[in-house]
Design a protein around this motif. Structure first.
Motif, short mmCIF file in Angstrom:
data_model
loop_
_atom_site.label_atom_id
_atom_site.label_comp_id
_atom_site.label_asym_id
_atom_site.label_seq_id
_atom_site.Cartn_x
_atom_site.Cartn_y
_atom_site.Cartn_z
N THR A 127 45.94 24.93 -6.07
CA THR A 127 44.77 25.48 -5.38
C THR A 127 45.19 25.84 -3.96
O THR A 127 46.08 25.20 -3.40
CB THR A 127 43.62 24.47 -5.29
N GLY A 128 44.53 26.81 -3.38
CA GLY A 128 44.81 27.13 -1.98
C GLY A 128 45.03 28.61 -1.77
O GLY A 128 45.86 29.21 -2.45
N GLU A 165 46.37 29.94 0.69
CA GLU A 165 47.61 30.21 1.44
C GLU A 165 48.83 30.32 0.53
O GLU A 165 49.92 30.60 0.99
CB GLU A 165 47.84 29.10 2.48
N ASP A 169 40.60 28.95 -3.29
CA ASP A 169 39.58 28.00 -2.79
C ASP A 169 38.22 28.69 -2.82
O ASP A 169 37.61 28.95 -1.79
CB ASP A 169 39.94 27.55 -1.36
N GLY A 175 43.33 20.81 -2.47
CA GLY A 175 41.89 21.04 -2.54
C GLY A 175 41.05 19.80 -2.77
O GLY A 175 39.89 19.89 -3.16
N ASP A 210 38.10 22.23 0.58
CA ASP A 210 38.53 21.30 -0.48
C ASP A 210 37.34 21.06 -1.40
O ASP A 210 36.59 20.10 -1.25
CB ASP A 210 39.05 19.99 0.14
MG MG Z 1 44.29 23.43 0.06
#
Ligand code: MG
Ligand code: AMP
Length: 411
Positions: free
Chosen positions: A191-192, A194, A233, A257, A264
């Motif tokens: 997850t994320g 970035e 996210d 997350g 998160d």
């Molecule tokens: Mg994250």
């Protein structure tokens, strides 16, 4: 019911409690039958038994001559050679005490002979063999029938990993099909926003997602080919992908997350999707915000904090032992090593210290701390061999003390 499930809702569990809760959720995914040569790396589900006595006949272990020991006892040292027997041939008998058979390693001994004198200890001339050593033991150089295993004895128990020796044993017992435990279906999700794929070039503010590939590789060691997915996210996307995964997989591993950040979303979404939280947060560093739960349909969810070292540690400390139990593998005793430096760690958390191993000539395993830049420092994993588990109740760890270790490289 597991006693720890009675814990108040927001209590941080200890490492030992977390471990108990995780292990209590080890699954069992059935049994399948495979051609023995395809079973390497799998876990044996039904024992391999001896299909006949092992060895199956009195097996000659040296090339030489077969005699009846009584003849040697009576003073005979010269024997008439009445036949030559290779391995795989019907046993040749002698008819008189002064006779012998030339016989080869692997051949089946007849009942008329009981001792093998190796070629090195005899002289063969004009159809006669003369023994030129004085000491001969009755029954020497014979591997007696059934002395390794009797027919139907178990050679390899269920719960063992099928390695090269097991393949050899399956072959020698004619077990061309072996029963192995089935592998759980596992998804690994990063997850994320970035994160980009390893093949992509990240911009200044992005990083490549590495955690999922590291976990995938851990699973490959157990022959599990996990599915890798990524979720941004974004609550609605997380909901959609997670609910699909919850019905398609036996276990899901999430990375990132799960902490206190604004993006998160996982703790909230997981509970909305009826994944019962069994604990959230463990008294440990790294990996404190580890979330663990179970969906109403039985799917197990490991949600690890995204920092690479945290994910890596949680995978080895909790997920791998869970997987081993779920595969029916005989559990391995804890490994221990000796700390090679004084270490101070004040917080009331179990500290997983990264260490490098060294073997000493007196068979000790010495662990030297490898200090990196914390749980985000993935490169430090390359320098260390293992995590040493330092108890939460202690702050000063002394050189020479012994603690459990969780190796991720071969010791
Ligand atoms: Mg994250
Ligand atoms: P999070 O747990 O989502 O707050 O992430 C903590 C840190 O771990 C952040 O710096 C993330 O960029 C990083 N991170 C999260 N997931 C991954 C991943 N799959 N691979 C590498 N780093 C990650």
């Amino acid at each position: 019911m597991n006693q720890w499930l009675l814990l108040a809702d927001n209590v941080m569990v200890t490492v030992q409690q977390a471990e108990e809760i995780v292990f209590a959720e080890a699954g069992s995914y059935g049994v399948e039958h495979l051609p023995f040569q395809s079973a390497i790396g799998r876990v044996l589900a039904v024992p391999i038994q001896a299909d006949r006595d092992l060895p199956p006949y009195d097996r000659v272990t040296m090339d030489g001559i077969a005699i009846n020991y009584r003849a040697f006892e009576q003073g005979h040292t010269k024997f008439r050679i009445t036949g030559t027997q290779a391995a795989g041939e019907h046993p040749l008998a002698i008819e008189a005490l002064d006779e012998c058979i030339e016989i080869m390693t692997g051949a089946a001994l007849s009942e008329t002979t009981d001792t093998i004198v190796r070629y090195e200890d005899v002289t063969i001339e004009n159809g006669f063999a003369t023994i030129h050593v004085t000491s001969i033991k009755k029954g020497q150089n014979i591997h007696r029938r059934g002395t390794d295993r009797k027919v139907n004895d178990i050679i390899l128990n269920a719960g063992n990993l099928i390695d090269a020796s097991a393949i050899g044993i399956a072959a020698s017992t004619g077990q061309t099909t072996v029963a192995v435990t089935q592998l759980p279906k596992i998804a690994i999700l990063s997850t994320g926003n970035e994160l980009v794929e390893p093949s992509e070039t990240p911009n200044e503010y992005q990083i490549r997602r590495s955690n999922v590939y590291a976990i995938h590789a851990i699973l490959q060691e157990y022959n599990v080919d996990a599915t890798i997915l990524h979720i941004p996210d974004d609550v609605s996307v997380i909901e959609r992908i997670l609910s699909e995964c919850l019905s398609a997989f036996d276990a899901i591993i999430l990375s990132g997350g799960i902490s206190m950040g604004k993006f998160d979303h996982l703790p909230q979404v997981l509970e909305q999707l009826h994944v019962k939280k069994l604990f959230y947060k463990v008294q440990q560093r790294p990996g404190k915000p580890f979330w663990f739960g179970k969906h109403t349909n039985g799917c197990i969810v490991f949600a690890f904090p995204g920092n690479p070292v945290s994910t890596f540690l949680c995978a080895y400390r909790y997920f791998v032992p869970w997987l081993r139990r779920s595969l029916g593998l005989i559990t391995q005793p804890t490994k221990w090593a000796k700390l090679d430096a004084d270490v101070v760690f004040e917080p009331q958390l179990q500290y997983f210290l990264q260490v490098k191993f060294r073997h000493t000539a007196d068979a000790q395993l010495i662990a030297t701390p490898v200090t990196g830049n914390g749980s985000g420092d993935y490169s430090n994993l390359a320098d260390a061999d293992a995590f040493m588990e330092l108890p939460a109740e202690i702050s000063n760890f002394k050189k020479g003390n012994i603690y459990p270790v969780w190796p991720y490289k071969a010791i």
